[in-house]
Design an enzyme around this catalytic site. Structure first.
Site, PDB file in Angstrom:
ATOM      1  N   SER A 118      54.030  16.958  15.980  1.00 49.76           N
ATOM      2  CA  SER A 118      53.100  16.220  16.846  1.00 49.76           C
ATOM      3  C   SER A 118      53.062  16.817  18.253  1.00 49.76           C
ATOM      4  CB  SER A 118      53.466  14.739  16.891  1.00 49.76           C
ATOM      5  OG  SER A 118      54.693  14.536  17.551  1.00 49.76           O
ATOM      6  N   ASN A 119      54.170  17.364  18.732  1.00 50.46           N
ATOM      7  CA  ASN A 119      54.135  18.026  20.055  1.00 50.46           C
ATOM      8  C   ASN A 119      53.318  19.318  19.994  1.00 50.46           C
ATOM      9  OD1 ASN A 119      55.795  16.694  22.283  1.00 50.46           O
ATOM     10  ND2 ASN A 119      57.074  16.439  20.464  1.00 50.46           N
TER      11      ASN A 119
ATOM     12  N   MET B 168      65.068  22.232  15.353  1.00 52.18           N
ATOM     13  CA  MET B 168      66.343  21.516  15.287  1.00 52.18           C
ATOM     14  C   MET B 168      67.561  22.424  15.115  1.00 52.18           C
ATOM     15  SD  MET B 168      65.122  18.696  16.073  1.00 52.18           S
ATOM     16  CE  MET B 168      66.498  17.576  15.953  1.00 52.18           C
ATOM     17  N   ARG B 169      67.467  23.630  15.628  1.00 49.62           N
ATOM     18  CA  ARG B 169      68.626  24.533  15.612  1.00 49.62           C
ATOM     19  C   ARG B 169      68.886  25.031  17.027  1.00 49.62           C
ATOM     20  NH1 ARG B 169      69.937  26.262  10.320  1.00 49.62           N
ATOM     21  NH2 ARG B 169      68.530  25.189   8.920  1.00 49.62           N
TER      22      ARG B 169
ATOM     23  N   ASN C 117      61.882  23.701  26.047  1.00 47.24           N
ATOM     24  CA  ASN C 117      62.162  22.720  24.988  1.00 47.24           C
ATOM     25  C   ASN C 117      61.776  21.331  25.474  1.00 47.24           C
ATOM     26  OD1 ASN C 117      63.331  21.688  22.534  1.00 47.24           O
ATOM     27  ND2 ASN C 117      65.102  21.014  23.730  1.00 47.24           N
TER      28      ASN C 117
ATOM     29  N   HIS D 289      62.940  17.361  24.934  1.00 42.63           N
ATOM     30  CA  HIS D 289      64.063  16.589  24.400  1.00 42.63           C
ATOM     31  C   HIS D 289      63.778  15.096  24.617  1.00 42.63           C
ATOM     32  CE1 HIS D 289      68.147  15.772  23.134  1.00 42.63           C
ATOM     33  NE2 HIS D 289      68.195  14.883  24.119  1.00 42.63           N
TER      34      HIS D 289
HETATM   35  C1  GAR Z   1      60.536  15.225  19.295  1.00 46.52           C
HETATM   36  O1  GAR Z   1      60.800  13.891  19.612  1.00 46.52           O
HETATM   37  C2  GAR Z   1      61.451  16.153  20.086  1.00 46.52           C
HETATM   38  O2  GAR Z   1      61.753  15.662  21.359  1.00 46.52           O
HETATM   39  C3  GAR Z   1      62.664  16.170  19.196  1.00 46.52           C
HETATM   40  O3  GAR Z   1      62.160  16.240  17.901  1.00 46.52           O
HETATM   41  C4  GAR Z   1      60.914  15.554  17.853  1.00 46.52           C
HETATM   42  C5  GAR Z   1      59.899  16.467  17.189  1.00 46.52           C
HETATM   43  O4  GAR Z   1      58.716  15.788  16.906  1.00 46.52           O
HETATM   44  N1  GAR Z   1      63.483  17.283  19.513  1.00 46.52           N
HETATM   45  C6  GAR Z   1      64.813  17.222  19.596  1.00 46.52           C
HETATM   46  O5  GAR Z   1      65.446  16.217  19.369  1.00 46.52           O
HETATM   47  C7  GAR Z   1      65.480  18.542  19.972  1.00 46.52           C
HETATM   48  N2  GAR Z   1      66.802  18.300  20.460  1.00 46.52           N
HETATM   49  P1  GAR Z   1      57.399  16.586  16.489  1.00 46.52           P
HETATM   50  O6  GAR Z   1      57.778  17.509  15.329  1.00 46.52           O
HETATM   51  O7  GAR Z   1      56.458  15.513  16.040  1.00 46.52           O
HETATM   52  O8  GAR Z   1      56.918  17.336  17.694  1.00 46.52           O
END
Ligand code: GAR
Length: 211
Positions: free
Chosen positions: A18-19, A97-98, A114, A116
């Protein structure tokens, strides 16, 4: 951007993307002066790859190798080669997520950002929204930051707050944080793409003339 090479983004994600969609849409509407050169995922069936393909953007699964929380050496090399071949100016982690290490960080030093799901330095690591809920904080949010050798520890570019409500569950809180991320991340990527920010140690500032 007449006469200039467009600023090229390499987006990395492991989840639904979604981001990535928020950033791609902001590019389409002219809010970010950049183009997405490549999208890479460590998860073959990740939504982010599907979202990229729907937009006819180059999208590639690259196997992460034998570890659970980082890329192994061979995978790290494959990621660097793919991103360098795509001539990216900035690596945008969108739910990747790595933890990135070693040769990857050296290849793109100072050029990785990034998002967070907490107000760093509170709640680094996994499921930051759940950590916030368990801790009982009344305000949490999201952070966009440069990536350094630590976990969620690099210089902070931008933050947006999100209230924690009495009846929140992990899912409702994460959903509200997601909405904030979709506002904040495109703005921060746009500022980097426009060369509007200056990094002074841990502080990231926007000199007046550039804002
Ligand atoms: C988001 O909330 C992002 O902040 C988090 O994963 C989600 C991805 O959502 N990232 C972390 O926790 C990294 N440490 P998305 O795939 O819908 O963008």
């Amino acid at each position: 951007m007449t006469g200039e090479q467009p600023f090229r983004l390499g987006v990395l994600g492991s989840g639904k993307g979604s981001n990535f969609v928020a950033i791609a849409d902001a590019i389409t509407t002219g809010k970010i002066p950049a183009q997405i050169a490549i999208v890479v995922s460590d998860v073959a069936e990740a939504g982010i790859l599907e979202q990229a393909r729907q937009r006819k953007l180059p999208a590639q699964f690259i196997a992460p190798g034998k570890f659970r929380t980082k890329l192994d050496e061979e995978a790290e090399r494959a990621y660097v080669i793919a991103l360098q071949a795509a001539q990216v100016d900035l690596i945008v982690l969108a739910g990747f997520m790595r933890v990135l290490k070693g040769d990857f960080l050296r290849a793109f030093e100072g050029r990785i950002v990034n998002v967070h799901p907490s107000l760093l330095p509170s709640f680094p690591g996994l499921e930051a929204w759940k950590q916030a809920l368990d801790q009982g904080v009344k305000v949490t949010g999201c952070t966009v930051h440069f990536v350094d050798a630590g976990v969620d520890s690099g210089a902070i570019i931008g933050q947006q707050t999100v209230p924690v409500l009495d009846d929140d569950t992990a899912a409702t809180l994460h959903a509200r944080i997601h909405v904030a991320e979709h506002e904040l991340y495109p703005k921060c990527v746009a500022a980097v793409a426009r060369g509007q920010i200056l990094v002074q140690g841990r502080r990231v500032i926007r000199p007046k003339a550039a804002s």
